[in-house]
Enzyme design. Structure first.
Site, mmCIF file in Angstrom:
data_model
loop_
_atom_site.group_PDB
_atom_site.id
_atom_site.type_symbol
_atom_site.label_atom_id
_atom_site.label_comp_id
_atom_site.label_asym_id
_atom_site.label_seq_id
_atom_site.Cartn_x
_atom_site.Cartn_y
_atom_site.Cartn_z
ATOM 1 N N ARG A 37 0.808 -1.213 0.000
ATOM 2 C CA ARG A 37 0.000 0.000 0.000
ATOM 3 C C ARG A 37 0.849 1.274 0.000
ATOM 4 N NH1 ARG A 37 -3.755 -0.774 4.651
ATOM 5 N NH2 ARG A 37 -3.482 -2.904 3.955
ATOM 6 N N LYS A 50 13.868 -26.975 6.471
ATOM 7 C CA LYS A 50 15.036 -27.073 7.351
ATOM 8 C C LYS A 50 15.819 -28.346 7.021
ATOM 9 C CE LYS A 50 12.806 -24.523 11.126
ATOM 10 N NZ LYS A 50 13.583 -23.366 11.525
ATOM 11 N N GLU A 63 9.990 -22.053 22.148
ATOM 12 C CA GLU A 63 10.578 -20.754 21.822
ATOM 13 C C GLU A 63 10.732 -19.952 23.100
ATOM 14 O OE1 GLU A 63 9.218 -19.030 17.778
ATOM 15 O OE2 GLU A 63 7.445 -19.876 18.724
ATOM 16 N N ASP A 79 -1.133 -22.032 15.156
ATOM 17 C CA ASP A 79 0.086 -21.422 14.630
ATOM 18 C C ASP A 79 1.170 -22.467 14.380
ATOM 19 O OD1 ASP A 79 1.861 -19.384 13.889
ATOM 20 O OD2 ASP A 79 2.631 -19.169 15.928
ATOM 21 N N HIS A 111 3.677 -27.197 11.673
ATOM 22 C CA HIS A 111 5.050 -27.663 11.888
ATOM 23 C C HIS A 111 5.093 -29.003 12.644
ATOM 24 C CE1 HIS A 111 5.841 -23.764 10.461
ATOM 25 N NE2 HIS A 111 5.912 -23.113 11.598
#
Ligand code: BG6
Length: 505
Positions: A61, A202, A236, A255, A260
């Protein structure tokens, strides 16, 4: 489409380089583009893996010119590149960087984008080939896809390819992902759709297949007869950063668990593919995803948590509800753990414990297979007090590698058996550094290699696992855990109920 007859894909001496093409990124000013995509483009160029005729187009934008965009791209690439910075590489890239300004519902802007692509075809010889990267919230997919359809940009022909890359999470549940899948597949043809789960990019994750199917050592014990349980952890230490808006609507299960962790489970549990080819691998992964069973007692075996304020690496960390942009009454989970089963002959009865969380003590992803104890120990019970389960741990990150844990006699005059470990570290065995996941995946998109991309049915099968969990959690409040702890107590109890404990990675 012309391909080089002198280039044999089996020839390892020549790197695979895509045909001339353009990469168009929607949401170029976002976090993902700045931290991962732009640096990956630079790293690929630096490694000589981009075609000479390559163009990068940003769409957003902001009211920018090509120069301003090139500057943003340069800063982002320089800050996050994996390979050494070489100004001449960047300058070559910058010469074919374009910016198109507009909002997603702006027909004129998309006409301009289509014109810019056509323009680059003659000015930069990109041959009409283009990949569109949707680095935007899923709610915006429909409008962007419609625009691409309207302008004819999505059409692959005999002379050119057009591909689309979509980021996870793909939908928010099974019905919405089905709807999105139908939409994407109505605009692009199925083989031109690349769904990104960056964990598959990975090195250590790809190595799971080498480990299992290139060796003879592991496969005989890779089953319920020998494996007691499997733990898959993705932890994490960071919080949610500036992504409150996204995270509040998503939570840890959607998420990370949905994509994953389930992909890691699929690669760990799958049967040998007929061939190391996209369709064969996807077929085997899908069989596993469809064989997943949920715990009958969710109260005990599906736990979610939310971090409260605490300490991490000597620093005070605020609670999730105090994060900027998060509701003070939020019931979004930042931690999720679940016990799953895989109902196949190979795995029946083996629990797969999956967990993920933010603000845990450290950043670590690993897959740990814990083996059954020896059926008989010809030692005095005191000799083996220090002997645990044999374990094979695949360290996805950091300290990429593998550990094998087994019992060994402690030197001395008595028989005492204690756990020792044997380590394989990428950093010690190979001189090559591992490419970033996005480097590999972007390159594969441009090459048209779908091996590392989950297909439609896998995404849907994964939602079928997550939906009942979300439904069960819908009216519950996540258990609290302090930032810097390994999740809520209920997660410890979940394993303790079956006489097990989480590993301390
Ligand atoms: C993303 C999640 O898919 O993976 C993030 O949306 C998470 O919440 C990230 O932080 C972690 O990726 P990595 O590669 O750093 O383990």
């Amino acid at each position: 489409m012309t391909s080089n007859p002198l280039r044999d894909p089996r020839d390892r001496r020549l790197p695979r380089v895509p045909e001339p093409c353009a990469l168009v990124v929607f949401g170029i000013t976002g976090d993902l583009a700045r931290k991962k995509l732009l640096p990956a483009v630079y790293d690929l160029a630096n490694r000589g893996l981009l075609p000479t005729n390559f163009a990068l187009l940003g769409f957003a934008r902001r009211d920018w010119g090509d120069m301003e965009f090139a500057e943003l791209a340069r800063t982002a690439a320089r800050e996050h590149a994996r390979t050494p910075w070489r100004e001449e590489v960047w300058e070559r890239l910058a010469a074919s960087v374009r910016f198109v300004q507009g909002s997603f519902d702006d027909d004129a802007a998309f006409d301009e984008l289509a014109a810019a692509l056509a323009d680059l075809e003659s000015s930069h010889g990109i041959g009409g080939n283009a990949a569109f990267y949707l680095s935007i919230p899923p709610s915006l997919f429909p409008v962007v896809l419609r625009q691409m359809e309207r302008t004819g940009m999505a059409e692959s022909t005999d002379d050119r390819w057009r591909r689309v890359v979509v980021e996870k999470p793909f939908g928010t549940d099974l019905p919405s992902s089905r709807e999105l899948n139908e939409l994407v597949d109505s605009v692009f043809s199925a083989q031109d759709v690349f769904r990104i789960d960056h964990y598959l990019g990975k090195e250590t994750v790809q190595n799971l297949m080498a480990l299992r199917f290139a060796n003879s050592l592991f496969e005989p014990v890779w089953n319920a007869q020998h494996v007691d349980s499997v733990q898959i952890t993705m932890a994490e230490d960071v919080g949610i950063g500036g992504r409150a808006d996204f995270y509040e609507r998503t939570g840890a299960a959607r998420d990370v668990l949905q994509n994953h962790l389930l992909q890691l489970l699929a690669l760990t549990a799958m049967e040998e593919p007929v061939e190391f080819a996209a369709e064969d691998i996807r077929t085997e992964k899908l069989k596993v995803l469809r064989a997943i069973s949920l715990p009958a007692d969710m109260r005990q075996f599906a736990v979610r948590g939310q971090y409260e304020q605490g300490w991490l690496a000597g620093q005070r960390a605020c609670g999730y509800r105090d994060e900027k942009g998060v509701s003070a009454e939020s019931t979004t989970e930042t931690y999720a753990a679940v016990r799953l089963g895989v109902e196949t002959r190979r795995w029946a009865g083996v629990p797969f414990y999956l967990r993920t969380g933010k603000r845990l003590p450290r950043r670590v992803t690993e897959i740990a297979l814990s083996f059954r104890k020896a059926p008989h120990l010809p030692f005095a019970p005191t000799d083996t007090e220090e002997l645990g389960h044999n374990q094979l741990v695949v360290r996805v990150q950091p300290d990429e590698g593998m550990t094998l844990k087994f019992g060994s006699k402690v030197p001395g005059s008595v028989m005492e058996v204690r756990d020792v470990s044997m380590d394989f570290l990428y950093g010690e065995q190979f001189t090559e550094a591992s490419p970033e996941a996005y480097e590999r995946l972007l390159l594969d998109v441009l090459l048209g290699d779908a091996t590392l991309f989950p297909r439609n049915a896998e995404v849907e099968a994964s939602w079928a696992v997550i939906d009942p969990l979300e439904e069960f959690w819908a009216d519950t409040t996540p258990y609290p855990y302090r930032a810097g702890e390994w999740g809520p107590r209920a997660a410890e109890e979940m394993l303790a109920a079956e006489g097990r404990a989480w590993r301390r990675p």
